[in-house]
Each structure stands twice: as C-alpha cells, then as structure tokens.
Design a protein around this motif. Structure first.
Motif, PDB file in Angstrom:
ATOM      1  N   PRO A   1     -39.930  -7.892  -4.849  1.00 39.61           N
ATOM      2  CA  PRO A   1     -39.061  -8.098  -3.689  1.00 39.61           C
ATOM      3  C   PRO A   1     -39.773  -8.829  -2.555  1.00 39.61           C
ATOM      4  O   PRO A   1     -39.130  -9.516  -1.760  1.00 39.61           O
ATOM      5  N   VAL A   2     -41.110  -8.685  -2.501  1.00 44.58           N
ATOM      6  CA  VAL A   2     -41.917  -9.310  -1.446  1.00 44.58           C
ATOM      7  C   VAL A   2     -43.224  -9.833  -2.033  1.00 44.58           C
ATOM      8  O   VAL A   2     -43.625  -9.441  -3.135  1.00 44.58           O
ATOM      9  N   GLU A   3     -43.903 -10.691  -1.288  1.00 45.82           N
ATOM     10  CA  GLU A   3     -45.214 -11.194  -1.706  1.00 45.82           C
ATOM     11  C   GLU A   3     -46.272 -10.093  -1.604  1.00 45.82           C
ATOM     12  O   GLU A   3     -47.061  -9.904  -2.518  1.00 45.82           O
ATOM     13  N   GLN A   4     -46.301  -9.394  -0.468  1.00 46.07           N
ATOM     14  CA  GLN A   4     -47.257  -8.313  -0.239  1.00 46.07           C
ATOM     15  C   GLN A   4     -46.518  -7.114   0.338  1.00 46.07           C
ATOM     16  O   GLN A   4     -45.540  -7.288   1.083  1.00 46.07           O
ATOM     17  N   MET A   5     -47.008  -5.917   0.031  1.00 46.24           N
ATOM     18  CA  MET A   5     -46.399  -4.723   0.618  1.00 46.24           C
ATOM     19  C   MET A   5     -46.392  -4.846   2.127  1.00 46.24           C
ATOM     20  O   MET A   5     -47.368  -5.280   2.729  1.00 46.24           O
ATOM     21  N   GLY A   6     -45.272  -4.502   2.736  1.00 44.54           N
ATOM     22  CA  GLY A   6     -45.154  -4.556   4.185  1.00 44.54           C
ATOM     23  C   GLY A   6     -44.594  -5.864   4.716  1.00 44.54           C
ATOM     24  O   GLY A   6     -44.283  -5.962   5.899  1.00 44.54           O
ATOM     25  N   GLY A  29     -45.473   2.297  -9.389  1.00 46.75           N
ATOM     26  CA  GLY A  29     -45.314   3.390  -8.420  1.00 46.75           C
ATOM     27  C   GLY A  29     -46.605   3.815  -7.756  1.00 46.75           C
ATOM     28  O   GLY A  29     -46.883   5.004  -7.670  1.00 46.75           O
ATOM     29  N   HIS A  30     -47.406   2.862  -7.342  1.00 43.96           N
ATOM     30  CA  HIS A  30     -48.677   3.138  -6.662  1.00 43.96           C
ATOM     31  C   HIS A  30     -49.614   3.956  -7.539  1.00 43.96           C
ATOM     32  O   HIS A  30     -50.337   4.827  -7.051  1.00 43.96           O
ATOM     33  N   GLY A  31     -49.571   3.690  -8.848  1.00 38.41           N
ATOM     34  CA  GLY A  31     -50.521   4.314  -9.768  1.00 38.41           C
ATOM     35  C   GLY A  31     -50.074   5.633 -10.366  1.00 38.41           C
ATOM     36  O   GLY A  31     -50.886   6.339 -10.958  1.00 38.41           O
TER      37      GLY A  31
END
Length: 135
Positions: free
Chosen positions: A46-51, A25-27
């Motif tokens: 769900p993805v390789e990188q955020m965004g 959760g983002h730290g």
C-alpha cells in the motif's frame, strides 16, 4: 496449492526478495503457518515505507513457498519468524491496472480485509496478477 496476498510496505518486500524469505505481520508466526510448500505468495504494497502518507498501491513481488520450514531469525531485539520463498523475476504492477478484473476487489469495502496482513487469493486472481507482472 493456495494463493496468498501479503500486505507489506515495498521497502520491506524488496529486502525479503533479496533474502529469499517471507515475513508477514511484523514477523508473526501465525500467518506463515497458514501457508504450505508450493503455495503462491504475492505481495501487495500500500505504501513505499511504513508510515508514508503517499499511497503506492502496487503488487510488488510474486513467489512460491519453498518448503514447510518456519524459523525465527535473530536481529538483536527483533526476532521475526520467516519462511523461504522462491521469487520470480517479475515487475511491480499498480492495483489500478487490475482492480476491475480481480475477485479480491469485487465486493464493497474490499480493502478492509487487507488490514489482516495475509489474505487468501483464488486461482483466478493469482493468474491475473502473475500475467500482469510479466516483464
């Protein structure tokens, strides 16, 4: 002993595995405080990188919470909470390969729970994922 599914982008999971830590959760501290030493933590990416727009949808790491210590790291302006994890040398597995066998994905709209960032997993799902991630 409990099982947990952390929902984190794959590039962040790889960094956590390299450092031997969990960060959810983002730290945030609260998700880490739900876990206990000996609990299993499985990351779903769900993805390789955020965004990223392109989906990855893989189970990307499998580990065991090492102890009950939670600490706050200092990365300049970012001060995430972390826990130590002993990761097993397993390979990523696509969700599609396991979806029909997991309790996690059995209900309608099962994906909504992933937005929480940390989801409890039952022993059945932990074992199915662990076996599937074997090299």
């Amino acid at each position: 002993m409990n099982g947990w599914l952390g929902v984190v982008a794959a590039d962040h999971v790889r960094r956590g595995v390299e450092l031997g830590i969990a960060q959810i959760g983002h730290g945030k501290r609260a998700p880490l405080a739900r876990m206990r030493a000996g609990d299993t933590l499985i990351y779903y990416s769900p993805v390789e990188q955020m965004g990223d727009a392109a989906p990855l949808r893989e189970f990307t790491a499998f580990g065991v919470i090492a102890d009950d210590d939670i600490w706050q790291a200092d990365e300049g302006t970012f001060k995430p909470f972390r826990r130590r994890v002993n990761y097993l040398p397993l390979r990523p597995v696509p969700l599609a390969a396991l979806r029909d066998r997991l309790h996690l994905t059995a209900g309608p709209n099962w994906g909504y729970q992933l937005r929480l960032g940390l989801v409890p997993l039952d022993g059945h799902d932990v074992e199915i994922i662990r076996q599937s991630m074997q090299p």
